[in-house]
Design a protein around this motif. Sequence first.
Motif, PDB file in Angstrom:
ATOM      1  N   MET A   1       0.830  -1.208   0.000  1.00 33.58           N
ATOM      2  CA  MET A   1       0.000   0.000   0.000  1.00 33.58           C
ATOM      3  C   MET A   1       0.861   1.253   0.000  1.00 33.58           C
ATOM      4  O   MET A   1       1.925   1.265   0.623  1.00 33.58           O
ATOM      5  CB  MET A   1      -0.884   0.009   1.237  1.00 33.58           C
ATOM      6  CG  MET A   1      -2.206  -0.671   1.013  1.00 33.58           C
ATOM      7  SD  MET A   1      -3.330  -0.409   2.360  1.00 33.58           S
ATOM      8  CE  MET A   1      -2.722  -1.626   3.510  1.00 33.58           C
ATOM      9  N   ILE A   6      -2.295   4.692   3.214  1.00 35.51           N
ATOM     10  CA  ILE A   6      -2.295   4.264   4.629  1.00 35.51           C
ATOM     11  C   ILE A   6      -2.677   5.431   5.522  1.00 35.51           C
ATOM     12  O   ILE A   6      -3.515   5.329   6.421  1.00 35.51           O
ATOM     13  CB  ILE A   6      -0.904   3.721   5.021  1.00 35.51           C
ATOM     14  CG1 ILE A   6      -0.614   2.431   4.241  1.00 35.51           C
ATOM     15  CG2 ILE A   6      -0.809   3.473   6.525  1.00 35.51           C
ATOM     16  CD1 ILE A   6       0.820   1.991   4.298  1.00 35.51           C
ATOM     17  N   LYS A   9      -6.345   6.247   5.316  1.00 36.07           N
ATOM     18  CA  LYS A   9      -7.167   5.288   6.055  1.00 36.07           C
ATOM     19  C   LYS A   9      -7.076   5.548   7.556  1.00 36.07           C
ATOM     20  O   LYS A   9      -8.060   5.478   8.289  1.00 36.07           O
ATOM     21  CB  LYS A   9      -6.691   3.854   5.760  1.00 36.07           C
ATOM     22  CG  LYS A   9      -7.185   3.331   4.439  1.00 36.07           C
ATOM     23  CD  LYS A   9      -6.840   1.874   4.299  1.00 36.07           C
ATOM     24  CE  LYS A   9      -7.430   1.348   2.980  1.00 36.07           C
ATOM     25  NZ  LYS A   9      -7.104  -0.059   2.786  1.00 36.07           N
ATOM     26  N   LYS A  10      -5.835   5.823   7.984  1.00 37.66           N
ATOM     27  CA  LYS A  10      -5.607   6.050   9.411  1.00 37.66           C
ATOM     28  C   LYS A  10      -6.391   7.285   9.888  1.00 37.66           C
ATOM     29  O   LYS A  10      -7.040   7.261  10.940  1.00 37.66           O
ATOM     30  CB  LYS A  10      -4.093   6.257   9.636  1.00 37.66           C
ATOM     31  CG  LYS A  10      -3.693   6.045  11.053  1.00 37.66           C
ATOM     32  CD  LYS A  10      -2.197   6.054  11.190  1.00 37.66           C
ATOM     33  CE  LYS A  10      -1.889   6.066  12.688  1.00 37.66           C
ATOM     34  NZ  LYS A  10      -0.506   5.898  12.971  1.00 37.66           N
ATOM     35  N   ARG A  13     -10.046   6.608  10.107  1.00 40.51           N
ATOM     36  CA  ARG A  13     -10.393   5.833  11.297  1.00 40.51           C
ATOM     37  C   ARG A  13     -10.356   6.693  12.563  1.00 40.51           C
ATOM     38  O   ARG A  13     -11.194   6.575  13.438  1.00 40.51           O
ATOM     39  CB  ARG A  13      -9.445   4.638  11.447  1.00 40.51           C
ATOM     40  CG  ARG A  13      -9.911   3.404  10.685  1.00 40.51           C
ATOM     41  CD  ARG A  13      -9.379   2.125  11.312  1.00 40.51           C
ATOM     42  NE  ARG A  13      -7.961   2.198  11.577  1.00 40.51           N
ATOM     43  CZ  ARG A  13      -7.016   2.006  10.668  1.00 40.51           C
ATOM     44  NH1 ARG A  13      -7.359   1.733   9.418  1.00 40.51           N
ATOM     45  NH2 ARG A  13      -5.752   2.094  11.005  1.00 40.51           N
ATOM     46  N   GLU A  16     -13.425   8.757  12.693  1.00 38.50           N
ATOM     47  CA  GLU A  16     -14.576   7.967  13.098  1.00 38.50           C
ATOM     48  C   GLU A  16     -14.520   7.661  14.599  1.00 38.50           C
ATOM     49  O   GLU A  16     -15.527   7.737  15.311  1.00 38.50           O
ATOM     50  CB  GLU A  16     -14.588   6.652  12.298  1.00 38.50           C
ATOM     51  CG  GLU A  16     -15.924   5.947  12.372  1.00 38.50           C
ATOM     52  CD  GLU A  16     -15.911   4.623  11.612  1.00 38.50           C
ATOM     53  OE1 GLU A  16     -15.124   4.488  10.655  1.00 38.50           O
ATOM     54  OE2 GLU A  16     -16.691   3.738  12.002  1.00 38.50           O
ATOM     55  N   ALA A  17     -13.287   7.376  15.070  1.00 41.72           N
ATOM     56  CA  ALA A  17     -13.108   7.073  16.494  1.00 41.72           C
ATOM     57  C   ALA A  17     -13.506   8.277  17.341  1.00 41.72           C
ATOM     58  O   ALA A  17     -14.129   8.131  18.395  1.00 41.72           O
ATOM     59  CB  ALA A  17     -11.654   6.705  16.767  1.00 41.72           C
ATOM     60  N   LEU A  20     -17.228   8.463  17.504  1.00 44.03           N
ATOM     61  CA  LEU A  20     -17.740   7.411  18.385  1.00 44.03           C
ATOM     62  C   LEU A  20     -17.519   7.763  19.849  1.00 44.03           C
ATOM     63  O   LEU A  20     -18.373   7.553  20.701  1.00 44.03           O
ATOM     64  CB  LEU A  20     -17.034   6.075  18.076  1.00 44.03           C
ATOM     65  CG  LEU A  20     -17.436   5.393  16.773  1.00 44.03           C
ATOM     66  CD1 LEU A  20     -16.499   4.217  16.479  1.00 44.03           C
ATOM     67  CD2 LEU A  20     -18.884   4.873  16.869  1.00 44.03           C
ATOM     68  N   LEU A  21     -16.322   8.316  20.100  1.00 42.06           N
ATOM     69  CA  LEU A  21     -15.960   8.681  21.471  1.00 42.06           C
ATOM     70  C   LEU A  21     -16.894   9.756  22.012  1.00 42.06           C
ATOM     71  O   LEU A  21     -17.358   9.691  23.156  1.00 42.06           O
ATOM     72  CB  LEU A  21     -14.510   9.184  21.486  1.00 42.06           C
ATOM     73  CG  LEU A  21     -13.723   8.961  22.752  1.00 42.06           C
ATOM     74  CD1 LEU A  21     -13.766   7.509  23.193  1.00 42.06           C
ATOM     75  CD2 LEU A  21     -12.265   9.383  22.533  1.00 42.06           C
ATOM     76  N   GLU A  24     -20.091   8.233  22.850  1.00 45.84           N
ATOM     77  CA  GLU A  24     -19.955   7.414  24.058  1.00 45.84           C
ATOM     78  C   GLU A  24     -19.987   8.292  25.311  1.00 45.84           C
ATOM     79  O   GLU A  24     -20.623   7.959  26.308  1.00 45.84           O
ATOM     80  CB  GLU A  24     -18.615   6.646  23.989  1.00 45.84           C
ATOM     81  CG  GLU A  24     -18.518   5.467  24.919  1.00 45.84           C
ATOM     82  CD  GLU A  24     -19.448   4.313  24.514  1.00 45.84           C
ATOM     83  OE1 GLU A  24     -19.835   3.562  25.411  1.00 45.84           O
ATOM     84  OE2 GLU A  24     -19.791   4.190  23.299  1.00 45.84           O
ATOM     85  N   GLU A  31     -26.451   8.521  31.122  1.00 48.77           N
ATOM     86  CA  GLU A  31     -26.700   7.390  32.025  1.00 48.77           C
ATOM     87  C   GLU A  31     -26.393   7.758  33.471  1.00 48.77           C
ATOM     88  O   GLU A  31     -27.109   7.404  34.395  1.00 48.77           O
ATOM     89  CB  GLU A  31     -25.845   6.185  31.617  1.00 48.77           C
ATOM     90  CG  GLU A  31     -26.377   5.471  30.382  1.00 48.77           C
ATOM     91  CD  GLU A  31     -25.401   4.433  29.853  1.00 48.77           C
ATOM     92  OE1 GLU A  31     -25.726   3.824  28.845  1.00 48.77           O
ATOM     93  OE2 GLU A  31     -24.320   4.249  30.459  1.00 48.77           O
TER      94      GLU A  31
END
Lengths: 534, 175
Positions: A1, A6, A9-10, A13, A16-17, A20-21, A24, A31
């Motif tokens: 690659m 690379i 892509k990194k 990600r 996206e993380a 998501l965090l 969360e 909660e």
Amino acid sequence: MLNEEILKKKLDREKEARLLLEGEIEKTTRELFQSNEFLENIIDSLQNGILILNSNRELVKANKTFYQMMNIEYGDDLPPVESFIWEDCESKPEHELENGVDYELYLKNIDGQFIPVYLSQSTITNNKNENYILSFKDLSEIKKIENDFASFARFNPAPILRLNHQGKIIQMNPSAEKKLSESHPEKSFLDLFKKTDSQEILNLSKNGGSLSETILLGNEYYVMSFKGIPELNYIHVYGFNITQRIKSETEKQELQDELVKQAYSQGVAENAIQVLHNIGNVLTSIMGKITTKNESEILNRNTQLLSQMASKLESPEFRQEMDENKLKQLGALMKELSSYFQSHQSIFFEANNYIAKECKHIGDIITTQQQYANLKTQIKSKFSLEGIIQDCVVMHEHRIQKRNINLIFDINDAEVFVEKIGLSQTISNAIVNAVEAMDEDYALFQKDYYYIVIYTKRNEDSVELFIEDNGIGIEEEVLNNLFKYGYSTKERGSGFGLHNCANYMKNNGGKIEILSGGRGQGAITKLTLPMAKE
Amino acid sequence: MKGIMFNIFESFIIKNFNDEAWEEILEDSCVDETVFISPRSYDDNIFATLLNTALQLKQLPIEKTLVSFGRFAFSKLAKHSHHLVEKYDNPISLLEELDGIIHVEVRKIFKGAETPKFIAKRIDDENLELTYISKRNLPYLVEGLIYGLADYFGKDVSLKWEQDLENYKFHITFK
């Protein structure tokens, strides 16, 4: 690659993380807030006693603080709600509690103690059911302070007040009540303070510290001192009556002004006397030059003789009797008269010149005096120090010359910034004192040589003027009292002169000092004057 | 398994190989999840798949790799949860409180975390017997974690372990 691929892509990600965090974190927070454990912890940590009641006003939860207030072990059974809320309150509201209103009540705990509280109610609706939250704020500490305050302030003649964090008067003693109602019944308390920002005062309740401002209540002056008590969100105000102090300060100032005015007038009078004295000296010396009575009689007699002689010469009898001898006598007489008139012509001419010169000198003295006399106000101005020294010397030249005093100058000129008349008087005073000190010394010691040295020393912001003499000098005991009002060593002295000079120097940012090694040692008058700024 | 372990595994691969190696592992594993965040829980099978792919791709021995990963992981976990480990002044005290205190706290931080069970029995100041009970059966990872623990406290360590039915008993000496 490929590296780029690379990296892309990194990065994707990581992006996206991150999303998501964030999701969360939001979920976890939600909660957390929904968990009973969390809410219970919060309620237990509150400083107010909290009761949560259901729609039937039955107890659901009481927090730790409430148990402490009731003196019941946390978690033990509480008595039925209505009993301790309503029945055990010393004074209960006559109507149902309204949300958001503070009721001041006494809560009776199981030991029978009455605890002063603010009770407020709020309602929350959960699944169409109403729950009530009752909050009890313990006022014991506040009440204690109020009682202490009341007993301290009740009979105190000073106005004493207690303000809340909004500046509203919570408590005041009878003195404050009386003074405020008499002087400013329509104004709010903080509006009385013009120099201090109200917000600054209010901040004291949060941040502590103190402030003060003088105000007029009725016809009395008070320093109102504010002290913040951040623990209780209060401001204590204490008024110090300073009317007497202000009054005595005003009287003192008025007296001081009067003394300065008197000293000033006295100084002017002394200066005028000195000027007249100088003019008198000049006139005396003129009188000395004017032909004496004796000479005047001789002149008169000679003039008459000349007139008689002329009459005789015109008479025929005299002409008939005229012989050579008589003509010779007449010639001799004519020569004598001619010589007499010739000699007296030069005397008259010299006297005339002298009178003219001295009259000019009188004119100079008067002109100099007029320059100062025309300055009617005591306004500071910028002028040459050397110039004013020369003017003063002109005024006292005759005294100096008459006594054969050597006048020595070493002046590094500077521009000073002071009121001019006063400085002229002060320098004159110093010169006159030096001359008089020499008179006194001469009477005792008859020195061969007397001098006045006038010299200056320049500093950064000031200039020092020294007037030094080798006159009689001053004893230490006298030195200590020289500037005192009414003190004088002179037979005809008023004691205003040096006092006036000292006041003048002080008012003009300067200083006068008189230095002497003692009797027979001469003296130095030292004036420190502010230099004019560029 | 919590996402933090996946993040540490990614760092482990990148540190020992490179970014491309991690991309290859993700691609060859054909797992559904490729983005892992520390507080979230992921299926244990995903971790197993990623580990196996890494071993195959890089021709690595499984035991040695797990030990090495465990040692690396402890330094990262200690850094992440420093408030939990910095109050101990020796590794034995920490292992003694691993289950009763530390894992309780870990479960508060990572809600739903399935922490392994450890039973510690102090022999003396240097020796400890530790029983590891976990359905994941990762004794080599535990061995690596103990090496990481010794590194953290600056101690030398020697250990051996034996399988006892479904449990693993570790005999550890710190010097």
